[in-house]
Motif scaffolding. Sequence first.
Motif, PDB file in Angstrom:
ATOM      1  N   SER A 116      -5.219  -4.663 -16.926  1.00  0.00           N
ATOM      2  CA  SER A 116      -5.998  -3.443 -17.034  1.00  0.00           C
ATOM      3  C   SER A 116      -5.119  -2.220 -16.827  1.00  0.00           C
ATOM      4  O   SER A 116      -4.204  -2.233 -16.000  1.00  0.00           O
ATOM      5  CB  SER A 116      -7.113  -3.444 -15.976  1.00  0.00           C
ATOM      6  OG  SER A 116      -8.000  -4.505 -16.190  1.00  0.00           O
ATOM      7  N   LYS A 117      -5.408  -1.156 -17.547  1.00  0.00           N
ATOM      8  CA  LYS A 117      -4.698   0.096 -17.332  1.00  0.00           C
ATOM      9  C   LYS A 117      -5.214   0.720 -16.039  1.00  0.00           C
ATOM     10  O   LYS A 117      -6.376   0.566 -15.679  1.00  0.00           O
ATOM     11  CB  LYS A 117      -4.931   1.042 -18.509  1.00  0.00           C
ATOM     12  CG  LYS A 117      -4.254   0.582 -19.787  1.00  0.00           C
ATOM     13  CD  LYS A 117      -4.460   1.592 -20.902  1.00  0.00           C
ATOM     14  CE  LYS A 117      -3.789   1.120 -22.182  1.00  0.00           C
ATOM     15  NZ  LYS A 117      -3.983   2.062 -23.292  1.00  0.00           N
ATOM     16  N   PHE A 118      -4.348   1.444 -15.353  1.00  0.00           N
ATOM     17  CA  PHE A 118      -4.726   2.010 -14.058  1.00  0.00           C
ATOM     18  C   PHE A 118      -5.543   3.280 -14.261  1.00  0.00           C
ATOM     19  O   PHE A 118      -5.049   4.272 -14.825  1.00  0.00           O
ATOM     20  CB  PHE A 118      -3.469   2.302 -13.234  1.00  0.00           C
ATOM     21  CG  PHE A 118      -3.753   2.435 -11.776  1.00  0.00           C
ATOM     22  CD1 PHE A 118      -3.936   1.314 -10.981  1.00  0.00           C
ATOM     23  CD2 PHE A 118      -3.874   3.680 -11.189  1.00  0.00           C
ATOM     24  CE1 PHE A 118      -4.220   1.428  -9.626  1.00  0.00           C
ATOM     25  CE2 PHE A 118      -4.151   3.812  -9.834  1.00  0.00           C
ATOM     26  CZ  PHE A 118      -4.321   2.684  -9.050  1.00  0.00           C
ATOM     27  N   ILE A 119      -6.805   3.265 -13.846  1.00  0.00           N
ATOM     28  CA  ILE A 119      -7.710   4.396 -14.095  1.00  0.00           C
ATOM     29  C   ILE A 119      -8.265   5.012 -12.818  1.00  0.00           C
ATOM     30  O   ILE A 119      -9.012   5.984 -12.880  1.00  0.00           O
ATOM     31  CB  ILE A 119      -8.897   3.963 -14.987  1.00  0.00           C
ATOM     32  CG1 ILE A 119      -9.703   2.853 -14.291  1.00  0.00           C
ATOM     33  CG2 ILE A 119      -8.436   3.569 -16.371  1.00  0.00           C
ATOM     34  CD1 ILE A 119     -11.027   2.569 -14.958  1.00  0.00           C
ATOM     35  N   LEU A 120      -7.954   4.455 -11.649  1.00  0.00           N
ATOM     36  CA  LEU A 120      -8.574   4.920 -10.407  1.00  0.00           C
ATOM     37  C   LEU A 120      -8.373   6.412 -10.167  1.00  0.00           C
ATOM     38  O   LEU A 120      -9.326   7.132  -9.842  1.00  0.00           O
ATOM     39  CB  LEU A 120      -8.041   4.134  -9.202  1.00  0.00           C
ATOM     40  CG  LEU A 120      -8.504   2.688  -9.040  1.00  0.00           C
ATOM     41  CD1 LEU A 120      -8.096   2.150  -7.680  1.00  0.00           C
ATOM     42  CD2 LEU A 120     -10.012   2.556  -9.206  1.00  0.00           C
ATOM     43  N   LEU A 157     -13.408  -2.146  -1.636  1.00  0.00           N
ATOM     44  CA  LEU A 157     -13.449  -2.520  -3.052  1.00  0.00           C
ATOM     45  C   LEU A 157     -12.366  -3.545  -3.408  1.00  0.00           C
ATOM     46  O   LEU A 157     -12.421  -4.166  -4.452  1.00  0.00           O
ATOM     47  CB  LEU A 157     -13.255  -1.272  -3.919  1.00  0.00           C
ATOM     48  CG  LEU A 157     -14.445  -0.309  -4.030  1.00  0.00           C
ATOM     49  CD1 LEU A 157     -14.000   0.997  -4.670  1.00  0.00           C
ATOM     50  CD2 LEU A 157     -15.579  -0.926  -4.819  1.00  0.00           C
ATOM     51  N   GLY A 158     -11.404  -3.697  -2.542  1.00  0.00           N
ATOM     52  CA  GLY A 158     -10.296  -4.620  -2.794  1.00  0.00           C
ATOM     53  C   GLY A 158      -9.111  -4.238  -1.936  1.00  0.00           C
ATOM     54  O   GLY A 158      -8.912  -3.056  -1.632  1.00  0.00           O
ATOM     55  N   ARG A 159      -8.309  -5.222  -1.572  1.00  0.00           N
ATOM     56  CA  ARG A 159      -7.240  -4.938  -0.604  1.00  0.00           C
ATOM     57  C   ARG A 159      -6.076  -4.168  -1.216  1.00  0.00           C
ATOM     58  O   ARG A 159      -5.312  -3.499  -0.508  1.00  0.00           O
ATOM     59  CB  ARG A 159      -6.737  -6.245   0.021  1.00  0.00           C
ATOM     60  CG  ARG A 159      -6.196  -7.253  -0.965  1.00  0.00           C
ATOM     61  CD  ARG A 159      -5.804  -8.568  -0.309  1.00  0.00           C
ATOM     62  NE  ARG A 159      -5.382  -9.537  -1.309  1.00  0.00           N
ATOM     63  CZ  ARG A 159      -4.186  -9.526  -1.883  1.00  0.00           C
ATOM     64  NH1 ARG A 159      -3.291  -8.617  -1.550  1.00  0.00           N
ATOM     65  NH2 ARG A 159      -3.867 -10.436  -2.791  1.00  0.00           N
ATOM     66  N   THR A 160      -5.879  -4.218  -2.531  1.00  0.00           N
ATOM     67  CA  THR A 160      -4.789  -3.481  -3.171  1.00  0.00           C
ATOM     68  C   THR A 160      -5.350  -2.584  -4.282  1.00  0.00           C
ATOM     69  O   THR A 160      -6.433  -2.850  -4.827  1.00  0.00           O
ATOM     70  CB  THR A 160      -3.759  -4.433  -3.804  1.00  0.00           C
ATOM     71  OG1 THR A 160      -4.375  -5.118  -4.905  1.00  0.00           O
ATOM     72  CG2 THR A 160      -3.243  -5.445  -2.782  1.00  0.00           C
ATOM     73  N   PRO A 161      -4.606  -1.521  -4.634  1.00  0.00           N
ATOM     74  CA  PRO A 161      -5.060  -0.652  -5.735  1.00  0.00           C
ATOM     75  C   PRO A 161      -5.272  -1.417  -7.030  1.00  0.00           C
ATOM     76  O   PRO A 161      -6.197  -1.116  -7.792  1.00  0.00           O
ATOM     77  CB  PRO A 161      -3.918   0.366  -5.871  1.00  0.00           C
ATOM     78  CG  PRO A 161      -3.294   0.418  -4.526  1.00  0.00           C
ATOM     79  CD  PRO A 161      -3.381  -0.992  -4.000  1.00  0.00           C
ATOM     80  N   GLU A 162      -4.417  -2.424  -7.285  1.00  0.00           N
ATOM     81  CA  GLU A 162      -4.537  -3.207  -8.522  1.00  0.00           C
ATOM     82  C   GLU A 162      -5.852  -3.977  -8.570  1.00  0.00           C
ATOM     83  O   GLU A 162      -6.521  -4.027  -9.610  1.00  0.00           O
ATOM     84  CB  GLU A 162      -3.349  -4.177  -8.639  1.00  0.00           C
ATOM     85  CG  GLU A 162      -2.014  -3.525  -8.937  1.00  0.00           C
ATOM     86  CD  GLU A 162      -1.427  -2.816  -7.716  1.00  0.00           C
ATOM     87  OE1 GLU A 162      -0.596  -1.917  -7.904  1.00  0.00           O
ATOM     88  OE2 GLU A 162      -1.812  -3.161  -6.575  1.00  0.00           O
TER      89      GLU A 162
END
Length: 526
Positions: A116-120, A157-162
């Motif tokens: 996935s492309k990084f969109i955060l 939401l999850g432990r890492t940004p990825e």
Amino acid sequence: MSEEQKKQLEQQLWNIANTLRGKMNADEFRDYILGFIFYKYLSEKMELYANSILKQDKLTYREIKENSKKGKDYIKAIKEESLEELGYFLLPSELFTEVARRGNGNGNLNYVEGESKFILEDLQKILTNIQLSTMGTASEEDFDNLFEDMDLNSTKLGRTPEVRNAIISKVLSHLDKIDFKLEHSELDILGDAYEYLIAQFASGAGKKAGEFYTPQQVSMILAKLVTIGKNKLKTVYDPTCGSGSLLLRVQKEAKVTKFYGQEMNRTTYNLARMNMILHGVHYSKFDIKQEDTLEHPQHIDKHFEAIVANPPFSAKWSANPILLNDERFSQFGRLAPANKADFAFVQHMIYHLADNGIMAIVLPHGALFRSGSEYAIRKYLIEEKNYLDAVIGLPEKIFFGTDIPTCIMVFKKCRENPNEVVFIDASQHYEKGSQNYIGQKDIEKIIKTYKNRINEKKYSSVVSLVDIKNNDFDLNIPRYVEILEEEDDINIEQISKKIVELDKEIKVIEKKISKYCKELKISTPF
């Protein structure tokens, strides 16, 4: 859209919501999924509006090249009109679909790290930009910090940004595939789906649910009560508006010119504003404030044609004696007790009620008969002001997070029947379940009985003010509506004869037992 299709949509959204859940509690993932749905709504509304402006140029909003001179001219013109009409603005590149596609370039929803492309960062910036676009405009207050509960960098939401990026990309992609049919203005598909999700979250939130949601069947009763004989309302007000669902329910019964509400909880206040906008209520048509209603009322100069409320039951409040100088309470000379604010909400609502208005409030059953200052306030409302018009007993276990018996009290300042009060015992009329439910027929019966002031054995009674005074202003419903089954008359003579006969039979049996005991050479029990 058929009922079956509507249910499928609701289930789709609930499944997408659970994609986000992970280890989050209901409150937390509620804020994310409802926020994403709201962003999708704003985006689609923006695109439809922009396309309508560009139609004469045979151009769509997404075709505009934002960095070209011509594109900038288009965007400037569209922004001006959008801020006035919609109250906010989004660039073509900020539209929900564009972000969803950037996050899932190949449409594969099965996450592979790096796919996935990084969109955060982009997404967080867009949510902030929606709010910033309203700065200095008439809609600024209505959009202020609307997305503050959506922290996309939260480890929940999850432990890492990825991982967080992959989960959010997946959710956006799922949502992007759903058509909310916003171009059909007569349909409120998205609004209904949003209400469904709010109800689902409430059912899993336990005692906290009461902070933001009134069960739909109770909302329906309150809304129908305050709209009897009316198809239009200038104003409707809810001093403890939660998610705004009760206010919006009134809109289903009568056309409302303007909605007013106040909510203490910041997160719930944000949800109420989202709910209003998402149901197509123009930003100029609602005025919802965030503050403690009893301590810091925000609409003190307003009076309303209809008022509805489901305040927190027996909430604590300051009951500060200085409030006796407050116009809302001064005429009563008494304040509700500090550990039971029920009648403080009644007093607040009475103050805001227009002379031609009607209000309906849900209260715990104890408010009908408790003593002390509550008795004094109750007596004043009935004896001095004659505002009480009806008392309606509700079934148990219909509210989230509590089993306590509840009731609805209806008040009017100008009553058509000033010498009587309608008492309705609807406590036994419901559909059983883990969460009891008041069916449509039972709702209609309540409304019909109130409207026509019907006397019905074991269900309702039209009671004179004299009778209420004779009961020392105790409003406990069984005092006025007989609910016990009548027992058959007892024939003492017959019972006496039966006893004599039974006594003779016992003596015969005792003789037989004694005979058997003698034959067995054991002692007799008699």
